[in-house]
Design an enzyme around this catalytic site. Structure first.
Site, PDB file in Angstrom:
ATOM      1  N   HIS A  70       0.766   5.828  -0.878  1.00 58.16           N
ATOM      2  CA  HIS A  70      -0.051   7.020  -1.095  1.00 58.16           C
ATOM      3  C   HIS A  70       0.437   7.718  -2.363  1.00 58.16           C
ATOM      4  O   HIS A  70       0.559   8.936  -2.396  1.00 58.16           O
ATOM      5  CB  HIS A  70       0.047   7.971   0.100  1.00 58.16           C
ATOM      6  N   TYR A  79       0.028  -2.101 -21.456  1.00 62.50           N
ATOM      7  CA  TYR A  79       0.695  -2.602 -20.255  1.00 62.50           C
ATOM      8  C   TYR A  79      -0.148  -2.405 -19.001  1.00 62.50           C
ATOM      9  O   TYR A  79      -0.026  -3.178 -18.043  1.00 62.50           O
ATOM     10  CB  TYR A  79       2.081  -1.969 -20.101  1.00 62.50           C
ATOM     11  N   HIS A  92       0.845  -1.196   0.000  1.00 67.66           N
ATOM     12  CA  HIS A  92       0.000   0.000   0.000  1.00 67.66           C
ATOM     13  C   HIS A  92       0.879   1.244   0.000  1.00 67.66           C
ATOM     14  O   HIS A  92       1.840   1.328   0.765  1.00 67.66           O
ATOM     15  CB  HIS A  92      -0.897   0.015   1.236  1.00 67.66           C
TER      16      HIS A  92
END
Length: 233
Positions: free
Chosen positions: A107, A133, A105
């Site tokens: 930001h 892609y 994860h």
């Protein structure tokens, strides 16, 4: 002891090193900043996850949290507040991607910026199929409505999206948490990082394109990618 059950048979020690290596690489290249972002790796008796409020650029392998299969932390610094989300992703992805061994994860700036746009926030997915892609390496990226960081409701929403797309024959490897950032999962930290890089680059391309925005690939073009490269779109 070999806890890591992935294709590369990493030892726990090597898995710890890989989390730190990938975290440092993402930090040094600007994919994460300050204490944003987290990484986990699934082992055969639990998983490793970065500590809460840790900077991914300066992780200590010995301080990574270890959480057992019952969700109990048994060692390391206090686990990331996204612990529930990582756990639900592993559970939900297992029927469709049994080799899922890493959740990442960030930001990432362009993904978050894209989710802030009103026109995008009203859509089910973050991006259309604008490059081959993106179709081949990322696939569909459902946009998950905003929840506070660490909210169990966010984990529920992500698990629901994984199940919904998977049962429709379109298994996903990424979601976008509105106003927070993407979660991607793959069979190793390096593979997850590659998915994240392609996703962020596609968001950057979309934001940089002048109006009118580029058209998505046509269905025949996408079908060719499915046949030739087994794209999951």
């Amino acid at each position: 002891m070999t806890r890591f059950a992935g294709m590369t048979s990493l030892t726990e020690s090597r898995a710890r090193e890989e989390i730190c290596r990938v975290g440092r690489s993402l930090f040094e290249r600007g994919y994460v900043h300050a204490t944003a972002g987290n990484i986990s790796v699934k082992l055969d008796d639990g998983f490793l996850i970065t500590p809460t409020d840790a900077c991914l650029g300066f992780l200590d392998p010995a301080e990574l949290a270890f959480v057992d299969l019952q969700g109990r932390q048994t060692s390391g610094e206090r686990a990331s507040k996204t612990l529930a989300l990582h756990s639900r992703i592993y559970q939900a992805a297992a029927p469709f991607d049994p080799m899922t061994r890493c959740v990442l994860h960030t930001h990432s700036t362009h993904c978050v910026a894209l989710s802030l746009q009103e026109a995008v926030a009203s859509h089910e997915e973050l991006l259309p199929a604008i490059t081959p892609y993106f179709v081949m390496k990322v696939g569909h990226v459902p946009l998950i409505p905003y929840h506070r960081p660490g909210a169990v409701a966010a984990a529920d929403a992500v698990a629901e999206a994984i199940g919904r797309y998977g049962t429709s024959g379109r298994p996903i490897r990424a979601v976008m948490l509105e106003r927070l950032g993407p979660n991607v999962w793959q069979d190793s930290p390096a593979s997850a990082m590659a998915v994240l890089e392609e996703l962020e680059e596609t968001a950057k391309l979309w934001l940089g394109a002048t109006s009118p925005k580029p058209c998505a690939l046509t269905e025949p073009q996408i079908e060719e990618l499915r046949r030739t490269f087994h794209a999951r779109w």
